[in-house]
Motif scaffolding. Structure first.
Motif, PDB file in Angstrom:
ATOM      1  N   ASP A 197       0.858  -1.183   0.000  1.00 32.25           N
ATOM      2  CA  ASP A 197       0.000   0.000   0.000  1.00 32.25           C
ATOM      3  C   ASP A 197       0.897   1.237   0.000  1.00 32.25           C
ATOM      4  O   ASP A 197       1.799   1.339   0.842  1.00 32.25           O
ATOM      5  N   PRO A 198       0.701   2.165  -0.928  1.00 33.97           N
ATOM      6  CA  PRO A 198       1.537   3.371  -0.911  1.00 33.97           C
ATOM      7  C   PRO A 198       1.315   4.241   0.320  1.00 33.97           C
ATOM      8  O   PRO A 198       2.160   5.082   0.639  1.00 33.97           O
ATOM      9  N   VAL A 199       0.199   4.062   1.024  1.00 37.26           N
ATOM     10  CA  VAL A 199      -0.079   4.808   2.248  1.00 37.26           C
ATOM     11  C   VAL A 199       0.257   3.922   3.440  1.00 37.26           C
ATOM     12  O   VAL A 199      -0.328   2.846   3.617  1.00 37.26           O
ATOM     13  N   VAL A 216       0.264  12.556   2.635  1.00 36.29           N
ATOM     14  CA  VAL A 216      -1.017  11.867   2.802  1.00 36.29           C
ATOM     15  C   VAL A 216      -1.133  11.403   4.242  1.00 36.29           C
ATOM     16  O   VAL A 216      -0.163  10.894   4.825  1.00 36.29           O
ATOM     17  N   ASP A 217      -2.320  11.574   4.844  1.00 34.03           N
ATOM     18  CA  ASP A 217      -2.477  11.115   6.222  1.00 34.03           C
ATOM     19  C   ASP A 217      -2.928   9.655   6.267  1.00 34.03           C
ATOM     20  O   ASP A 217      -3.146   9.018   5.232  1.00 34.03           O
ATOM     21  N   ARG A 218      -3.056   9.135   7.468  1.00 37.00           N
ATOM     22  CA  ARG A 218      -3.377   7.717   7.649  1.00 37.00           C
ATOM     23  C   ARG A 218      -4.741   7.361   7.063  1.00 37.00           C
ATOM     24  O   ARG A 218      -4.974   6.221   6.640  1.00 37.00           O
ATOM     25  N   GLU A 219      -5.649   8.327   6.998  1.00 36.09           N
ATOM     26  CA  GLU A 219      -6.981   8.102   6.432  1.00 36.09           C
ATOM     27  C   GLU A 219      -6.978   8.243   4.911  1.00 36.09           C
ATOM     28  O   GLU A 219      -8.033   8.273   4.296  1.00 36.09           O
ATOM     29  N   ARG A 220      -5.803   8.381   4.305  1.00 33.34           N
ATOM     30  CA  ARG A 220      -5.608   8.427   2.852  1.00 33.34           C
ATOM     31  C   ARG A 220      -5.990   9.774   2.249  1.00 33.34           C
ATOM     32  O   ARG A 220      -6.155   9.893   1.030  1.00 33.34           O
ATOM     33  N   ASP A 276       0.847   2.870   7.558  1.00 33.33           N
ATOM     34  CA  ASP A 276       0.068   2.971   8.794  1.00 33.33           C
ATOM     35  C   ASP A 276       0.817   3.828   9.814  1.00 33.33           C
ATOM     36  O   ASP A 276       1.123   3.404  10.924  1.00 33.33           O
ATOM     37  N   THR A 277       1.136   5.027   9.405  1.00 27.53           N
ATOM     38  CA  THR A 277       1.750   6.033  10.274  1.00 27.53           C
ATOM     39  C   THR A 277       0.923   7.310  10.101  1.00 27.53           C
ATOM     40  O   THR A 277       0.126   7.422   9.166  1.00 27.53           O
ATOM     41  N   PRO A 278       1.077   8.286  11.001  1.00 23.95           N
ATOM     42  CA  PRO A 278       0.260   9.497  10.858  1.00 23.95           C
ATOM     43  C   PRO A 278       0.326  10.125   9.470  1.00 23.95           C
ATOM     44  O   PRO A 278      -0.676  10.640   8.972  1.00 23.95           O
ATOM     45  N   PHE A 279       1.509  10.066   8.841  1.00 24.49           N
ATOM     46  CA  PHE A 279       1.656  10.648   7.510  1.00 24.49           C
ATOM     47  C   PHE A 279       2.526   9.756   6.625  1.00 24.49           C
ATOM     48  O   PHE A 279       3.378   9.026   7.119  1.00 24.49           O
ATOM     49  N   THR A 280       2.274   9.855   5.336  1.00 23.57           N
ATOM     50  CA  THR A 280       3.158   9.265   4.334  1.00 23.57           C
ATOM     51  C   THR A 280       3.558  10.352   3.368  1.00 23.57           C
ATOM     52  O   THR A 280       2.694  11.081   2.856  1.00 23.57           O
ATOM     53  N   VAL A 281       4.847  10.480   3.139  1.00 23.07           N
ATOM     54  CA  VAL A 281       5.350  11.404   2.127  1.00 23.07           C
ATOM     55  C   VAL A 281       5.608  10.588   0.864  1.00 23.07           C
ATOM     56  O   VAL A 281       6.466   9.703   0.849  1.00 23.07           O
ATOM     57  N   LEU A 282       4.823  10.851  -0.167  1.00 21.81           N
ATOM     58  CA  LEU A 282       4.999  10.202  -1.464  1.00 21.81           C
ATOM     59  C   LEU A 282       5.717  11.176  -2.382  1.00 21.81           C
ATOM     60  O   LEU A 282       5.117  12.146  -2.849  1.00 21.81           O
ATOM     61  N   TYR A 283       7.009  10.947  -2.582  1.00 20.57           N
ATOM     62  CA  TYR A 283       7.694  11.799  -3.549  1.00 20.57           C
ATOM     63  C   TYR A 283       7.757  11.051  -4.870  1.00 20.57           C
ATOM     64  O   TYR A 283       8.242   9.938  -4.964  1.00 20.57           O
ATOM     65  N   CYS A 284       7.176  11.638  -5.886  1.00 18.91           N
ATOM     66  CA  CYS A 284       7.077  11.029  -7.209  1.00 18.91           C
ATOM     67  C   CYS A 284       8.152  11.634  -8.101  1.00 18.91           C
ATOM     68  O   CYS A 284       8.292  12.854  -8.176  1.00 18.91           O
ATOM     69  N   PHE A 285       8.903  10.768  -8.771  1.00 15.62           N
ATOM     70  CA  PHE A 285      10.042  11.254  -9.549  1.00 15.62           C
ATOM     71  C   PHE A 285      10.066  10.583 -10.916  1.00 15.62           C
ATOM     72  O   PHE A 285       9.565   9.466 -11.086  1.00 15.62           O
ATOM     73  N   PRO A 286      10.667  11.232 -11.906  1.00 19.49           N
ATOM     74  CA  PRO A 286      10.648  10.692 -13.279  1.00 19.49           C
ATOM     75  C   PRO A 286      11.409   9.382 -13.448  1.00 19.49           C
ATOM     76  O   PRO A 286      10.958   8.493 -14.162  1.00 19.49           O
ATOM     77  N   GLY A 287      12.582   9.271 -12.818  1.00 21.43           N
ATOM     78  CA  GLY A 287      13.365   8.049 -12.977  1.00 21.43           C
ATOM     79  C   GLY A 287      14.766   8.228 -12.443  1.00 21.43           C
ATOM     80  O   GLY A 287      15.377   9.277 -12.608  1.00 21.43           O
ATOM     81  N   ALA A 288      15.273   7.186 -11.779  1.00 17.59           N
ATOM     82  CA  ALA A 288      16.636   7.216 -11.241  1.00 17.59           C
ATOM     83  C   ALA A 288      17.265   5.850 -11.466  1.00 17.59           C
ATOM     84  O   ALA A 288      16.630   4.814 -11.247  1.00 17.59           O
ATOM     85  N   TYR A 289      18.516   5.855 -11.908  1.00 18.88           N
ATOM     86  CA  TYR A 289      19.183   4.614 -12.304  1.00 18.88           C
ATOM     87  C   TYR A 289      20.544   4.520 -11.628  1.00 18.88           C
ATOM     88  O   TYR A 289      21.194   5.533 -11.335  1.00 18.88           O
ATOM     89  N   ALA A 290      20.961   3.285 -11.398  1.00 21.48           N
ATOM     90  CA  ALA A 290      22.252   3.054 -10.771  1.00 21.48           C
ATOM     91  C   ALA A 290      23.400   3.352 -11.723  1.00 21.48           C
ATOM     92  O   ALA A 290      24.502   3.709 -11.292  1.00 21.48           O
ATOM     93  N   ARG A 291      23.154   3.212 -13.031  1.00 23.61           N
ATOM     94  CA  ARG A 291      24.215   3.410 -14.022  1.00 23.61           C
ATOM     95  C   ARG A 291      23.842   4.539 -14.972  1.00 23.61           C
ATOM     96  O   ARG A 291      22.703   4.618 -15.430  1.00 23.61           O
TER      97      ARG A 291
END
Length: 292
Positions: free
Chosen positions: A147-149, A260-264, A151-166
């Motif tokens: 679940d992206p949310v 996002v809070d715990r209640e989504r 079970d903590t008071p808040f979830t920080v969803l940082y959305c990014f285009p793409g990151a690669y190891a190489r």
């Protein structure tokens, strides 16, 4: 039910698909189902269409296997409408239409991983404040559904285009796409401040449309201690109508952050992001100001 004109080209899959989703109401119903709208009254309220037309379109989508009628109440029996696997297969179509509209109707026709503060795209994203993220599961970098949310008071969803190891894994011309650079800096900044987010009652999740194996390689290279989630099937993108751009044949989320809070419920939105380190500080300040 009103008679529909069949396009008649049995060998053209485009024509056959348009027989199912060839008017705007059907695609808007699919759009709203992806956003978590499931009941007849909710569809009617969101779309403002007549009961007759809505009944016809819902029946069409059920008959086509795009939606399934699922009982949610026994006495009296009432049903809601859920996307089937066939229906979820339309999500990339919706995202492609939105991307085209953002680029060519609302925008200037330029490929970009960001936008301006005053754009209608930014207005749409900021309107997510107060909305609810529907229940869904995204694979983490090990392929396990999560679940992206949290079970903590808040979830920080940082959305990014793409990151690669190489370095050679990045799409050609990546550095020249406005807003695309900086994903490694963003992830490492969250990594370095993770203890502060945890103390403030927040879980950090990174989200991109990369494959889980690509995310796993990157996370191990950078020593990330929080989950990266793959939205390769565009379920989160479609649920929240997040802005995307295409690079190397892949739809990629433009850089943005949701608290996002715990209640989504989406409590805060940061978009566009011009200063990555400042955006991480702003997200931390947001969870601290509303935290326990």
């Amino acid at each position: 039910m009103a008679q529909r004109t069949t396009l008649g080209d049995a060998d053209c899959s485009i024509a056959q698909a348009l027989d199912v989703v060839g008017d705007w109401w059907t695609l808007l119903i699919v759009r709203d189902a992806a956003r978590g709208v499931h009941r007849f009254e909710a569809f009617q309220r969101e779309l403002g269409m007549s009961r007759k037309v809505l009944t016809e379109r819902l029946r069409l989508l059920v008959d086509a296997g795009v939606l399934a009628r699922v009982p949610y109440q026994d006495r009296p029996v009432r049903h809601e409408y859920r996307l089937t696997p066939r229906g979820r297969g339309l999500l990339p179509v919706l995202v492609a239409l939105q991307d085209w509209g953002d680029t060519w109707i609302l925008g200037e026709g330029e490929m970009t991983a960001t936008t301006t503060e005053s754009s209608r795209e930014a207005v749409r994203v900021h309107a997510l404040r107060g909305s609810r993220l529907p229940e869904l599961l995204l694979p983490d970098r090990f392929g396990e559904p999560r679940d992206p949310v949290a079970d903590t008071p808040f979830t920080v969803l940082y959305c990014f285009p793409g990151a690669y190891a190489r370095a050679e894994s990045y799409p050609p011309g990546w550095a020249g796409i406005p807003g695309a650079k900086g994903c490694t800096l963003e992830s490492c900044t969250y990594r370095d401040q993770l203890a502060q987010f945890t103390a403030a009652g927040a879980t950090v999740h990174g989200v991109s449309t990369q494959r889980p194996d690509e995310q796993k390689e990157f996370a191990e290279a950078e020593g990330l201690r929080f989950p990266l989630l793959s939205d390769a099937d565009l379920e989160l993108v479609a649920a929240l109508r997040l802005p995307t751009f295409r690079a190397a044949g892949v739809s990629r989320i433009k850089r943005l952050t949701l608290v996002v809070d715990r209640e989504r419920t989406v409590r805060e939105v940061f978009y566009p992001i011009r200063d990555i380190e400042a955006s991480v500080r702003a997200a931390l300040a947001a969870v601290r100001s509303d935290g326990p």
